[in-house]
Design an enzyme around this catalytic site. Structure first.
Site, PDB file in Angstrom:
ATOM      1  CB  SER A 338      -0.875   0.023   1.258  1.00 54.77           C
ATOM      2  OG  SER A 338      -1.674  -1.139   1.313  1.00 54.77           O
ATOM      3  CB  CYS A 564      -5.298  -0.857   5.938  1.00 52.61           C
ATOM      4  SG  CYS A 564      -3.889  -1.433   4.964  1.00 52.61           S
ATOM      5  CG  ASP A 610      -5.362  -2.380   1.180  1.00 49.19           C
ATOM      6  OD1 ASP A 610      -5.100  -3.551   0.853  1.00 49.19           O
ATOM      7  OD2 ASP A 610      -4.606  -1.422   0.923  1.00 49.19           O
TER       8      ASP A 610
END
Length: 613
Positions: A338, A564, A610
């Site tokens: 990311s 995330c 994510d």
């Protein structure tokens, strides 16, 4: 059929899935029916994700609805355990059903090669691929940079984020994309193209008896292009294939060991490989738990010492045809991270935050405990060390059966023909993968971000995005321009506030620029405060503590929630906490009202994940 993300098809399957489910789509028979079509389906998924194998299930459902006939059972592979074991268990029954339905017998085609490998005596050296990932990279010509033509991005800064001397590493790397044509948005991923560790390249060259002719130029042709394409650019060399193009660092699969046993250097080695191929438990204990790569399995079977640095003297050569290695080993894939920056603050740089993967294998009577290293993150650590002019880190270990100091693996970081090093600057091949993990465009919407560990990476980009917007707003309307902005809450977690608190010096500066709109809550699991029962505090506990503000932001403020990080436990625990909060706020229960509210948030793209396992 693979499922990824929030139950989505892979890019190459989107059109197929749409056509199968769209009842207005007519096939060549003039209707949305496929009577008599026979098919076999195997799903690729991961049980730690909510929508396990959804795509294969949907495709199976849609085909049956249209009158198609499935042969055998639908197979489902679980990547959290062993996709290969699930496949092997499923395929025998499927082939029996296939032979019966199609009235065929199994031939001996399994032994016919997919590729022809030939050694080339004379070839212009400048036309031989030595690790270049595209034709443009080989000819050094300009072009669009994407997954098919990665960009060698110069490293402009690299530093350690964990406390110096800590037992783990986390690297921050800044990649210069100026003039490359590459653009990115906050929340996107960067694909980093790694190479295999040099020790593993040498190990397999020795085990295949190719060490002395590692630089020999080879050409590879597909014997049936409809079935198998050559998976990397050719002509190339033996060492290049093993270093740059195929994934020799993965745990060796059980299926291939049976094929390789035929080429054993002696009967004992053949017996060992056959046992590992046919005995599931033995394979699991020795190869899977021991994290043995293909070269290590060949050494182990031949009675070599896998703990010693491999040489032609201490490694027995097997006579395995190279085409089998090429057809049975997957292509070395990019590792995705990311992006931890915003293009609004860093238009010419992509920031990467990577915790370096290093863990101990499970010992067995055949193999002692060893350090296992992740390919991508350890290559980034190598690059960080080289770019900063440091010495390679040494790993200390207290365990008696391990050497006291183990040096981390080395990589060929200068790249093919030295293309990834210019004077003192190192480069790394990258491309950007677009994501839907985005902030709401309107800053009035409250934002809740939950990212423990390196899960905080994209949220550093999110916060920078809002800081850039705040600067513009304040310039125009003064600080009161932020008065109607929604709250921006970040939940971060790590072990302690001193050893692994990522970017801890930056957050207070961002908070000042956001004039009271930004709140950061931290859970440090290995330092006080602890729970009343002595238990550790994690991000989900902080969320529960802040239940009133969170319920208000989501239900009244129409806020957005982002998660995330780890899919296995963190993301599940966070969703459970949210269900409880929303269920109670709605005057009901977590199981009914809470779950319904969470489902709604996902459908409206106001809860975005994510996560990885």
């Amino acid at each position: 059929m693979a499922t990824y993300g929030e139950g989505e098809p892979t890019d190459n399957a989107v059109e197929l899935c749409q056509k199968l489910s769209d009842e207005s789509c007519e096939f060549s028979n003039g209707e949305h029916k496929l009577p008599g079509l026979k098919y076999v389906v195997f799903g690729l998924g991961n049980k730690t994700y909510e929508h396990y194998n959804l795509i294969s299930r949907n495709v199976d459902r849609d085909l049956q609805k249209m009158g198609a006939i499935r042969i055998g059972e639908r197979g489902e592979g679980d990547d959290d355990k062993s996709m290969e074991e699930d496949y092997l268990e499923w395929k025998d029954g499927m082939w029996e059903a296939f032979a019966k339905t199609m009235n065929v017998e199994e031939g001996q085609g399994g032994d016919s090669p997919d590729f022809a490998v030939t050694e080339v005596d004379e070839h212009p050296p400048e036309k031989v691929y030595l690790g270049e990932l595209s034709a443009r990279a080989l000819t050094r010509s300009r072009g669009i940079h994407d997954a098919k033509n990665p960009y060698a991005a110069p490293i402009v800064a690299a530093r350690e984020l964990f406390e110096l001397g800590a037992e783990r590493n986390c690297v921050h790397v800044e990649l210069n994309i100026e003039g490359s044509g590459i653009t990115y948005q906050h929340g996107d991923h960067v694909g980093v193209w790694p190479s295999n560790a040099e020790v593993e390249v040498d190990r397999l060259l020795c085990a295949l008896g190719l060490y002395d002719k590692k630089d020999t130029v080879i050409n590879i042709e597909s014997l049936d292009p409809a079935l198998a394409k050559v998976p990397f650019p050719v002509p190339t060399t033996y060492i290049t294939v093993l270093r740059h193009y195929i994934d020799i660092s993965a745990v060796a699969g059980r299926q291939i060991l049976g094929v390789l046993s035929k080429f054993a250097p002696n009967p004992e080695a053949e017996t060992i490989l056959k046992t590992l191929n046919t005995n599931k438990e033995e394979y699991s204990t020795v190869v899977h738990n021991g994290c043995l790569k293909l070269g290590e399995v060949l050494q182990l079977a031949a009675g070599n010492d896998i703990h010693a640095r491999p040489t032609t003297e201490n490694t027995t050569a097997w006579s395995i045809p190279f085409d089998i290695i090429v057809s049975s080993t997957p292509r070395l894939q990019p590792r995705y991270y990311s992006i931890s920056s915003s293009p609004k603050l860093y238009p010419n740089a992509i920031h990467v935050t990577a915790v370096v993967l290093k863990y101990e294998s499970i010992p067995s009577d055949k193999i002692k405990t060893r350090w296992i290293y992740g390919v991508g993150s350890n290559m980034l650590l190598n690059l960080k060390v080289a770019a900063s002019g440091e010495n390679a880190p040494l790993i200390s270990n207290e365990a008696e059966d391990l050497p006291a100091k183990v040096s981390a693996p080395q990589y060929s970081i200068e790249g093919p023909r030295g293309a990834y090093k210019q004077d003192t600057i190192y480069k790394v091949p990258i491309h950007v993968r677009r994501s839907t993990f985005r902030l709401p465009t309107n800053p009035k919407s409250p934002v809740i971000m939950i990212g423990p560990g390196t899960g905080v990476a994209p949220f550093r980009g999110f916060v920078q995005e809002r800081v850039a917007m705040a600067r513009r707003t304040i310039e125009k309307n003064g600080p009161e321009g932020l008065a109607d902005w929604g709250s921006i809450r970040l939940y971060f977690g790590s072990r302690t506030s001193s050893t692994d608190f990522l970017y801890k010096d930056e957050w207070s500066d961002y908070a000042k620029e956001l004039h009271g709109k930004f709140t950061m809550r931290c859970a440090f699991s290995r330092e006080p405060p602890y729970k009343p029962d002595g238990g550790k505090i994690y991000v989900q506990d902080l969320i529960w503590e802040d239940q009133e503000q969170i319920a208000d932001a989501i239900l009244n403020g129409k806020g957005y929630v982002y998660v995330c990080g780890d899919a296995k436990s963190m993301s599940k625990a966070v969703e459970e906490a949210l269900c409880k909060i929303l269920g109670e706020a709605k005057g009901g229960s977590a199981e009914v009202e809470g779950a319904a509210e969470l489902k709604l948030l996902k459908e409206r793209s106001r809860l975005l994940l994510d996560v990885w396992s």
